[in-house]
Design a protein around this motif. Structure first.
Motif, PDB file in Angstrom:
ATOM      1  N   VAL A   6       9.854 -11.971  -1.718  1.00  0.00           N
ATOM      2  CA  VAL A   6      10.354 -12.979  -2.676  1.00  0.00           C
ATOM      3  C   VAL A   6      11.878 -12.941  -2.696  1.00  0.00           C
ATOM      4  O   VAL A   6      12.485 -11.862  -2.786  1.00  0.00           O
ATOM      5  CB  VAL A   6       9.789 -12.704  -4.092  1.00  0.00           C
ATOM      6  CG1 VAL A   6      10.423 -13.651  -5.114  1.00  0.00           C
ATOM      7  CG2 VAL A   6       8.272 -12.859  -4.106  1.00  0.00           C
ATOM      8  N   TYR A  21       9.135  -8.141 -15.260  1.00  0.00           N
ATOM      9  CA  TYR A  21       9.549  -9.361 -14.557  1.00  0.00           C
ATOM     10  C   TYR A  21       9.232 -10.636 -15.353  1.00  0.00           C
ATOM     11  O   TYR A  21       9.925 -11.647 -15.200  1.00  0.00           O
ATOM     12  CB  TYR A  21       8.953  -9.397 -13.149  1.00  0.00           C
ATOM     13  CG  TYR A  21       9.655  -8.397 -12.257  1.00  0.00           C
ATOM     14  CD1 TYR A  21      10.956  -8.632 -11.805  1.00  0.00           C
ATOM     15  CD2 TYR A  21       9.046  -7.185 -11.917  1.00  0.00           C
ATOM     16  CE1 TYR A  21      11.626  -7.702 -11.018  1.00  0.00           C
ATOM     17  CE2 TYR A  21       9.703  -6.251 -11.122  1.00  0.00           C
ATOM     18  CZ  TYR A  21      10.996  -6.510 -10.681  1.00  0.00           C
ATOM     19  OH  TYR A  21      11.664  -5.582  -9.910  1.00  0.00           O
ATOM     20  N   LYS A  79       8.113 -13.892  -8.508  1.00  0.00           N
ATOM     21  CA  LYS A  79       7.950 -12.432  -8.628  1.00  0.00           C
ATOM     22  C   LYS A  79       7.109 -12.109  -9.866  1.00  0.00           C
ATOM     23  O   LYS A  79       6.177 -11.298  -9.814  1.00  0.00           O
ATOM     24  CB  LYS A  79       9.331 -11.774  -8.741  1.00  0.00           C
ATOM     25  CG  LYS A  79       9.305 -10.277  -9.021  1.00  0.00           C
ATOM     26  CD  LYS A  79       9.328  -9.455  -7.773  1.00  0.00           C
ATOM     27  CE  LYS A  79       9.566  -7.992  -8.083  1.00  0.00           C
ATOM     28  NZ  LYS A  79       9.434  -7.128  -6.921  1.00  0.00           N
ATOM     29  N   LEU A  96      14.870 -13.169  -4.665  1.00  0.00           N
ATOM     30  CA  LEU A  96      15.224 -13.082  -6.086  1.00  0.00           C
ATOM     31  C   LEU A  96      16.570 -13.729  -6.415  1.00  0.00           C
ATOM     32  O   LEU A  96      16.979 -13.749  -7.576  1.00  0.00           O
ATOM     33  CB  LEU A  96      15.226 -11.617  -6.536  1.00  0.00           C
ATOM     34  CG  LEU A  96      13.848 -10.945  -6.565  1.00  0.00           C
ATOM     35  CD1 LEU A  96      13.984  -9.471  -6.911  1.00  0.00           C
ATOM     36  CD2 LEU A  96      12.908 -11.644  -7.535  1.00  0.00           C
ATOM     37  N   GLU A 131       3.352 -10.352  -9.739  1.00  0.00           N
ATOM     38  CA  GLU A 131       3.146  -9.081 -10.457  1.00  0.00           C
ATOM     39  C   GLU A 131       2.032  -9.237 -11.491  1.00  0.00           C
ATOM     40  O   GLU A 131       1.215  -8.330 -11.683  1.00  0.00           O
ATOM     41  CB  GLU A 131       4.443  -8.639 -11.143  1.00  0.00           C
ATOM     42  CG  GLU A 131       5.560  -8.228 -10.183  1.00  0.00           C
ATOM     43  CD  GLU A 131       5.333  -6.873  -9.530  1.00  0.00           C
ATOM     44  OE1 GLU A 131       4.313  -6.210  -9.801  1.00  0.00           O
ATOM     45  OE2 GLU A 131       6.191  -6.469  -8.705  1.00  0.00           O
ATOM     46  N   ILE A 148       5.121  -8.904  -1.900  1.00  0.00           N
ATOM     47  CA  ILE A 148       5.966  -9.238  -3.057  1.00  0.00           C
ATOM     48  C   ILE A 148       7.442  -9.030  -2.733  1.00  0.00           C
ATOM     49  O   ILE A 148       8.306  -9.765  -3.234  1.00  0.00           O
ATOM     50  CB  ILE A 148       5.531  -8.422  -4.298  1.00  0.00           C
ATOM     51  CG1 ILE A 148       4.116  -8.846  -4.749  1.00  0.00           C
ATOM     52  CG2 ILE A 148       6.513  -8.606  -5.461  1.00  0.00           C
ATOM     53  CD1 ILE A 148       3.544  -8.048  -5.908  1.00  0.00           C
TER      54      ILE A 148
END
Length: 301
Positions: free
Chosen positions: A125, A188, A136, A127, A140, A122
């Motif tokens: 990613v 998120y 994301k 962002l 999650e 993860i």
């Protein structure tokens, strides 16, 4: 000769069992194979005239055609379901499939990721992009809730109850279940909705879908697979990783932590506890490795 029975069976699967179209099609194909066998063997029999010996010859016949053991087992399951319908409708007085034995299957345990590997994947990613913020939130959610990939792409805003920490999921056969959702996933999803999704105009009919692409449509299952495959390559994880790996890892980590198997079954949306029991095998493997790594009887050898 079997057409009325097939039509009745289809109605039973739709109305009584509330199965999805793909499942109904699979069951009907199983019965189609059986009737093809009966024609091939010149056995003009109705369902109530079929015997256990006939069914055993049928299984031998499909095996000789090259059907795998798992395919044979699934066809036997379809025939058993058909004969349940026949008994209910008084088409047959006895069930010839009762003593029909399915081939013994070797259960291959799926690859799972440790919590650290999930975090590593993860963390790849990006962002800084809108897609990264969305991805994301997706990952999650996949790990926090143990969702099937079809469940995450079809997740609706109206199914989110984040204030109380739950989401409502529509699973196989349109069965609903409430699944707890973790604080990271809630965080998120909130960021994604506020800063990314609000900037996208949904296509007609997609207004309630949570995760959208740039064109305002829901993501495909293949797209989720490609996102995960790309991140796994960046993280240099050598395991076979797919969206389902997140679901397997979710369940494995729960069982390893001592979670009740019935609770795990409920969260995964498994119809049978037998399906969930694969994670007890995973747990045993984990225990064996723990012994090998830490027990003096193993480590001193």
């Amino acid at each position: 000769m079997w057409l009325p029975y097939k039509k009745g069976f289809k109605a039973y699967l739709q109305l009584e069992r509330s199965l999805a179209n793909n499942s109904i099609e699979a069951y009907l194909n199983d019965i189609e194979k059986l009737t093809t066998f009966l024609e091939d063997q010149q056995l003009a029999k109705t369902p109530d005239q079929v015997t256990l010996a006939d069914l055993q010859k049928f299984i031998k016949w499909i095996a000789e055609l090259g059907m795998t053991q798992s395919s044979q087992a699934r066809i036997i399951s379809g025939i058993r379901t058909f004969y349940k319908f026949c008994l209910l409708e008084d088409i047959s007085k006895k069930d010839p499939s009762t003593l029909l034995e399915a081939p013994k299957l070797v259960r291959h345990l799926p690859d799972t990721l440790s919590f650290e590997e999930i975090e590593l994947l993860i963390s790849q990613v990006d962002l800084s992009t809108p897609e990264g913020g969305r991805n994301k939130a997706i990952l999650e959610t996949l790990y926090s809730c143990g969702l099937r990939v079809s469940e995450v792409v079809n997740l609706k805003i109206s199914q989110l109850f984040l204030d109380v920490g739950f989401i409502r999921v529509i699973g196989k056969g349109n069965k609903e279940r409430l699944v707890p959702i973790g604080s990271d996933a809630i965080k998120y999803i909130g960021i994604y909705r506020e800063h990314i999704r609000n900037t996208i105009k949904p296509k007609s009919g997609e207004e309630d879908i949570l995760f959208l692409n740039r064109r305002g449509s829901r993501l495909t299952r293949v797209m989720i697979f490609l996102i995960i495959k790309d991140l796994a390559a960046k993280a240099e994880l050598k395991k076979t990783i797919s969206p389902h790996t997140f679901r397997h890892s979710f369940a494995t980590h729960l069982v390893e932590g001592g979670a009740d198997l019935r609770a795990v079954q409920e969260m995964l949306g498994h119809e049978s506890i037998t399906t969930t029991e694969i994670y007890t095998h995973l747990d045993r493997e984990y225990l064996r490795k723990t012994l090998e790594n830490y027990h003096p009887a193993f480590t001193n050898k």
